[in-house]
Design an enzyme around this catalytic site. Sequence first.
Site, PDB file in Angstrom:
ATOM      1  N   TYR A 148      62.652  59.955  20.888  1.00 25.61           N
ATOM      2  CA  TYR A 148      62.000  61.328  20.123  1.00 25.61           C
ATOM      3  C   TYR A 148      62.281  62.615  20.986  1.00 25.61           C
ATOM      4  O   TYR A 148      62.606  63.394  20.341  1.00 25.61           O
ATOM      5  CB  TYR A 148      60.405  60.976  20.243  1.00 25.61           C
ATOM      6  CG  TYR A 148      59.744  61.925  19.532  1.00 25.61           C
ATOM      7  CD1 TYR A 148      59.287  62.286  18.318  1.00 25.61           C
ATOM      8  CD2 TYR A 148      58.952  62.987  20.340  1.00 25.61           C
ATOM      9  CE1 TYR A 148      58.711  63.239  17.869  1.00 25.61           C
ATOM     10  CE2 TYR A 148      58.284  63.926  19.910  1.00 25.61           C
ATOM     11  CZ  TYR A 148      58.026  64.091  18.534  1.00 25.61           C
ATOM     12  OH  TYR A 148      57.138  65.092  17.878  1.00 25.61           O
ATOM     13  N   LYS A 152      64.289  65.743  19.672  1.00 24.14           N
ATOM     14  CA  LYS A 152      63.635  67.115  19.542  1.00 24.14           C
ATOM     15  C   LYS A 152      64.585  68.300  20.093  1.00 24.14           C
ATOM     16  O   LYS A 152      64.559  69.312  19.719  1.00 24.14           O
ATOM     17  CB  LYS A 152      62.118  67.057  20.164  1.00 24.14           C
ATOM     18  CG  LYS A 152      61.348  66.288  18.991  1.00 24.14           C
ATOM     19  CD  LYS A 152      61.174  67.036  17.842  1.00 24.14           C
ATOM     20  CE  LYS A 152      60.327  66.447  17.041  1.00 24.14           C
ATOM     21  NZ  LYS A 152      60.161  67.088  15.450  1.00 24.14           N
TER      22      LYS A 152
HETATM   23  N1  LIG Z   1      51.073  66.672  16.654  1.00 17.98           N
HETATM   24  C1  LIG Z   1      51.564  66.804  17.715  1.00 17.98           C
HETATM   25  O1  LIG Z   1      51.013  66.946  18.668  1.00 17.98           O
HETATM   26  C2  LIG Z   1      53.072  67.360  17.877  1.00 17.98           C
HETATM   27  C3  LIG Z   1      53.570  67.795  19.059  1.00 17.98           C
HETATM   28  C4  LIG Z   1      54.855  68.079  19.071  1.00 17.98           C
HETATM   29  C5  LIG Z   1      55.791  68.070  17.919  1.00 17.98           C
HETATM   30  N2  LIG Z   1      54.956  67.687  16.847  1.00 17.98           N
HETATM   31  C6  LIG Z   1      56.012  67.631  15.589  1.00 17.98           C
HETATM   32  O2  LIG Z   1      55.532  68.745  14.454  1.00 17.98           O
HETATM   33  C7  LIG Z   1      55.861  67.996  13.191  1.00 17.98           C
HETATM   34  C8  LIG Z   1      54.605  67.556  12.662  1.00 17.98           C
HETATM   35  O3  LIG Z   1      53.864  66.438  13.367  1.00 17.98           O
HETATM   36  P1  LIG Z   1      52.440  65.808  12.717  1.00 17.98           P
HETATM   37  O4  LIG Z   1      51.732  65.739  14.365  1.00 17.98           O
HETATM   38  O5  LIG Z   1      51.831  66.895  12.019  1.00 17.98           O
HETATM   39  O6  LIG Z   1      52.843  64.552  11.950  1.00 17.98           O
HETATM   40  P2  LIG Z   1      52.401  63.709  10.797  1.00 17.98           P
HETATM   41  O7  LIG Z   1      52.691  62.381  10.881  1.00 17.98           O
HETATM   42  O8  LIG Z   1      50.937  64.287  10.816  1.00 17.98           O
HETATM   43  O9  LIG Z   1      53.139  64.634   9.515  1.00 17.98           O
HETATM   44  C9  LIG Z   1      54.476  64.232   9.371  1.00 17.98           C
HETATM   45  C10 LIG Z   1      54.787  64.218   8.129  1.00 17.98           C
HETATM   46  O10 LIG Z   1      56.213  63.844   7.776  1.00 17.98           O
HETATM   47  C11 LIG Z   1      56.076  63.220   6.844  1.00 17.98           C
HETATM   48  N3  LIG Z   1      57.460  62.223   6.828  1.00 17.98           N
HETATM   49  C12 LIG Z   1      57.754  61.194   7.581  1.00 17.98           C
HETATM   50  N4  LIG Z   1      58.698  60.761   7.113  1.00 17.98           N
HETATM   51  C13 LIG Z   1      59.515  61.332   6.236  1.00 17.98           C
HETATM   52  C14 LIG Z   1      60.726  61.155   5.499  1.00 17.98           C
HETATM   53  N5  LIG Z   1      61.445  60.161   5.770  1.00 17.98           N
HETATM   54  N6  LIG Z   1      60.728  62.037   4.415  1.00 17.98           N
HETATM   55  C15 LIG Z   1      59.761  63.000   4.150  1.00 17.98           C
HETATM   56  N7  LIG Z   1      58.604  62.997   4.820  1.00 17.98           N
HETATM   57  C16 LIG Z   1      58.607  62.209   5.919  1.00 17.98           C
HETATM   58  C17 LIG Z   1      55.095  62.227   6.731  1.00 17.98           C
HETATM   59  O11 LIG Z   1      54.686  61.496   5.558  1.00 17.98           O
HETATM   60  C18 LIG Z   1      53.905  63.149   7.213  1.00 17.98           C
HETATM   61  O12 LIG Z   1      53.159  63.794   6.087  1.00 17.98           O
HETATM   62  C19 LIG Z   1      56.770  67.055  13.660  1.00 17.98           C
HETATM   63  O13 LIG Z   1      58.094  67.268  13.686  1.00 17.98           O
HETATM   64  C20 LIG Z   1      56.466  66.406  15.117  1.00 17.98           C
HETATM   65  O14 LIG Z   1      57.618  65.803  15.837  1.00 17.98           O
HETATM   66  C21 LIG Z   1      54.077  67.369  16.735  1.00 17.98           C
END
Ligand SMILES: NC(=O)c1ccc[n+]([C@@H]2O[C@H](COP(=O)([O-])OP(=O)(O)OC[C@H]3O[C@@H](n4cnc5c(N)ncnc54)[C@H](O)[C@@H]3O)[C@@H](O)[C@H]2O)c1
Length: 255
Positions: A148, A152
Site C-alpha cells: 500500500y 501511495k
Molecule cells: N482513512 C485513513 O486513515 C487514510 C489515511 C491515509 C490515506 N487514506 C486514503 O484516502 C482515501 C480514502 O480512504 P477511506 O479511509 O475513506 O477509504 P474507504 O474504504 O472508506 O473508501 C474508499 C472508497 O473506494 C471505493 N472503491 C474501492 N475499490 C474501488 C474500485 N475498484 N472502483 C471504484 N471505487 C472503489 C470503496 O467502495 C469506498 O467507497 C484512500 O485513497 C486512502 O488510501 C486514508
Amino acid sequence: MSAGKLALVVGGGNGIGAACCEVMHAHGWSIAVADLDEAAAQRTAEAVGGSAFHLDVRSIASIKALADQVESDAGPVDALVVSSAIFQGNVPIEETDEELFDRVMEVNLRGTYHVNRVFGMRMATRGAGAIVNLASVTGQGSTPLNIYGPGKAAIINLSKSFAGEWGGRGVRVNSVSPGVTLVPRIRERKASGDRYPADLDQRMALRRCVEPNEVAEAVEFLASSRASGITGTDLVVDCGWMTGALWGAYLGGLR
Ligand SMILES: NC(=O)c1ccc[n+]([C@@H]2O[C@H](COP(=O)([O-])OP(=O)(O)OC[C@H]3O[C@@H](n4cnc5c(N)ncnc54)[C@H](O)[C@@H]3O)[C@@H](O)[C@H]2O)c1
C-alpha cells in the site's frame, strides 16, 4: 465558493471521499459521485443533491464509459478527486504474494493512473481543470504497509508527473496525504485496540487523529481557484503524525 462548478469524486461513496462530497457541496460545487459500491454512491449523492454513478477503477472501459456518461448527464468535470482505494493488512514481506501485490496495486495505483489519464486528457483538451489524488503519509516514508505504501508514493509522483505534462494546458494536479483519519472503519479499529497502540493520539503533535472533513477541506482548497498557483504539490494532513514520529527518537518523544 465554486458555484456552478462540477466536482467528480471517485470513491465518494464512503469515508474521506464522502466527506469531500459534503465539504465541496458546502463550498458551492455540484457533485457527481462514482463508486464500486453503488448503494453508498447513491447515499452520498442524495445527501448533497448530486448524481451517482457506478465505476470500477480496475476497468479502463468502465472509466471511459463513466467519462462519457458524466459529461452527458452533468456536464464537463471541473475538478476530479480520486479517493478510491483498498487496504492491506499488517503482513510481513515474507508472507505477501503476487496476488496481494496485484490486487492492491490494481485499484490504488493502476486505477488512479487511468482515472487521471482519461479525465485529465479531457480537461487538457478543454484547457482547464483540477485533479486531487488521495495519497497517504505511508507514501512519504517507512511503514509496515509494504505494498500500500509504495503504491501511495507512486500516486504522489504520478500527480507531480501529470502536473508537469498538463500545466501548459491549464490543468493542475496535486495530492493530499492524510495521516490516520477517523473514517468509521478506522474509528472502530482504534476503539477496539486492533492494530493501533493505546497511546496513538499521544504520538501525534496535535494529540489526536485527523477528522475526515479536515482532509476534505484540504482537497477542496486544492481543487478550487484559491489554489490557482499550486500544482505538483503534496499536502500532508496528519495532525503532526510524522512530526511526532521524528520526536519519538529524542528524549522519550513529544513533551
Ligand atoms: N482513512 C485513513 O486513515 C487514510 C489515511 C491515509 C490515506 N487514506 C486514503 O484516502 C482515501 C480514502 O480512504 P477511506 O479511509 O475513506 O477509504 P474507504 O474504504 O472508506 O473508501 C474508499 C472508497 O473506494 C471505493 N472503491 C474501492 N475499490 C474501488 C474500485 N475498484 N472502483 C471504484 N471505487 C472503489 C470503496 O467502495 C469506498 O467507497 C484512500 O485513497 C486512502 O488510501 C486514508
